[in-house]
Scaffold this motif. Structure first.
Motif, PDB file in Angstrom:
ATOM      1  N   ALA A  79      -6.426   0.096  -6.776  1.00 26.62           N
ATOM      2  CA  ALA A  79      -5.730   1.351  -7.070  1.00 26.62           C
ATOM      3  C   ALA A  79      -5.133   2.024  -5.839  1.00 26.62           C
ATOM      4  N   VAL A  80      -5.528   1.594  -4.659  1.00 26.79           N
ATOM      5  CA  VAL A  80      -5.085   2.243  -3.426  1.00 26.79           C
ATOM      6  C   VAL A  80      -4.185   1.281  -2.657  1.00 26.79           C
ATOM      7  N   ASP A  81      -3.063   1.803  -2.161  1.00 25.52           N
ATOM      8  CA  ASP A  81      -2.084   0.970  -1.475  1.00 25.52           C
ATOM      9  C   ASP A  81      -2.564   0.452  -0.127  1.00 25.52           C
ATOM     10  N   LYS A  82      -2.065  -0.719   0.227  1.00 22.20           N
ATOM     11  CA  LYS A  82      -2.353  -1.339   1.519  1.00 22.20           C
ATOM     12  C   LYS A  82      -1.939  -0.371   2.634  1.00 22.20           C
ATOM     13  N   GLY A  83      -2.786  -0.271   3.655  1.00 13.53           N
ATOM     14  CA  GLY A  83      -2.491   0.595   4.797  1.00 13.53           C
ATOM     15  C   GLY A  83      -3.016   2.010   4.669  1.00 13.53           C
ATOM     16  N   THR A  84      -3.555   2.374   3.503  1.00 15.01           N
ATOM     17  CA  THR A  84      -4.098   3.721   3.303  1.00 15.01           C
ATOM     18  C   THR A  84      -5.395   3.875   4.093  1.00 15.01           C
ATOM     19  N   PRO A  85      -5.482   4.896   4.958  1.00  9.10           N
ATOM     20  CA  PRO A  85      -6.721   5.102   5.721  1.00  9.10           C
ATOM     21  C   PRO A  85      -7.895   5.449   4.793  1.00  9.10           C
ATOM     22  N   VAL A  86      -9.064   4.954   5.155  1.00  9.49           N
ATOM     23  CA  VAL A  86     -10.291   5.198   4.393  1.00  9.49           C
ATOM     24  C   VAL A  86     -11.267   5.933   5.313  1.00  9.49           C
ATOM     25  N   PHE A  87     -11.859   7.002   4.782  1.00 12.24           N
ATOM     26  CA  PHE A  87     -12.815   7.810   5.528  1.00 12.24           C
ATOM     27  C   PHE A  87     -14.156   7.776   4.814  1.00 12.24           C
ATOM     28  N   GLN A  88     -15.238   7.908   5.582  1.00  8.63           N
ATOM     29  CA  GLN A  88     -16.570   7.962   4.987  1.00  8.63           C
ATOM     30  C   GLN A  88     -17.178   9.331   5.277  1.00  8.63           C
ATOM     31  N   THR A  89     -17.821   9.894   4.259  1.00 10.87           N
ATOM     32  CA  THR A  89     -18.460  11.201   4.389  1.00 10.87           C
ATOM     33  C   THR A  89     -19.891  11.022   4.883  1.00 10.87           C
ATOM     34  N   ALA A  90     -20.521  12.107   5.281  1.00  5.96           N
ATOM     35  CA  ALA A  90     -21.911  12.070   5.746  1.00  5.96           C
ATOM     36  C   ALA A  90     -22.856  11.587   4.654  1.00  5.96           C
ATOM     37  N   HIS A  92     -22.167   9.255   2.577  1.00  6.17           N
ATOM     38  CA  HIS A  92     -21.790   7.855   2.337  1.00  6.17           C
ATOM     39  C   HIS A  92     -20.867   7.640   1.146  1.00  6.17           C
ATOM     40  N   HIS A  93     -20.008   8.614   0.869  1.00  3.88           N
ATOM     41  CA  HIS A  93     -18.925   8.424  -0.090  1.00  3.88           C
ATOM     42  C   HIS A  93     -17.661   8.103   0.703  1.00  3.88           C
ATOM     43  N   LEU A  94     -16.647   7.602   0.017  1.00  2.00           N
ATOM     44  CA  LEU A  94     -15.374   7.325   0.670  1.00  2.00           C
ATOM     45  C   LEU A  94     -14.327   8.325   0.222  1.00  2.00           C
ATOM     46  N   LEU A  95     -13.389   8.618   1.107  1.00  2.00           N
ATOM     47  CA  LEU A  95     -12.255   9.484   0.813  1.00  2.00           C
ATOM     48  C   LEU A  95     -10.974   8.764   1.203  1.00  2.00           C
ATOM     49  N   ILE A  96      -9.932   8.930   0.386  1.00  2.00           N
ATOM     50  CA  ILE A  96      -8.607   8.433   0.739  1.00  2.00           C
ATOM     51  C   ILE A  96      -7.608   9.557   0.496  1.00  2.00           C
ATOM     52  N   LYS A  97      -6.589   9.611   1.336  1.00  2.00           N
ATOM     53  CA  LYS A  97      -5.547  10.618   1.172  1.00  2.00           C
ATOM     54  C   LYS A  97      -4.523  10.098   0.174  1.00  2.00           C
ATOM     55  N   GLN A  98      -4.227  10.923  -0.823  1.00  4.86           N
ATOM     56  CA  GLN A  98      -3.271  10.553  -1.855  1.00  4.86           C
ATOM     57  C   GLN A  98      -1.864  10.985  -1.438  1.00  4.86           C
TER      58      GLN A  98
END
Length: 115
Positions: A79-90, A92-98
């Motif tokens: 569901a997320v495009d190639k090259g999209t940065p992935v962040f991890q929260t304290a 241990h969840h992931l966040l992506i910028k839409q």
């Protein structure tokens, strides 16, 4: 004879109703998934980044697979495009910028991805 005509009418009406309820534009719905360290993360709601003070960049999506396909490798998504940065929260969840500037939260599930 009257019963035969009634039966044909009921049968014809039933077939008409069945034909009306068949949807030709049916689309399947798939969960938004990111494979991260052989764990499945399922996409959820958009969140306000202000509530996460301790996040770290952990990489970027290396490949987007088709929506109905399960992402088999680390940092792949359906569901997320190639090259999209992935962040991890304290926690241990992931966040992506839409694209709209909001962030989507991906929560870890108990499912281990088998490569």
């Amino acid at each position: 004879m009257k019963i035969l005509i009634m039966a044909c009418c009921i049968l014809g009406y039933s077939l008409f109703l069945v034909g009306c309820n068949t949807s030709a534009d049916h689309t399947d719905s798939y969960a938004a998934i990111i494979n991260y360290n052989d764990q499945q993360y399922i996409g959820g709601q958009s969140v306000d980044m202000k509530q996460y003070t301790d996040i770290q960049a952990v990489g970027e999506i290396v490949q987007r697979v088709e929506a109905g396909m399960y992402p088999p490798e680390h940092l792949m998504s359906n569901a997320v495009d190639k090259g999209t940065p992935v962040f991890q929260t304290a926690d241990h969840h992931l966040l992506i910028k839409q694209l709209n500037g909001e962030y989507q939260l991906f929560r870890k599930t108990d499912v281990e991805v088998k490569s």
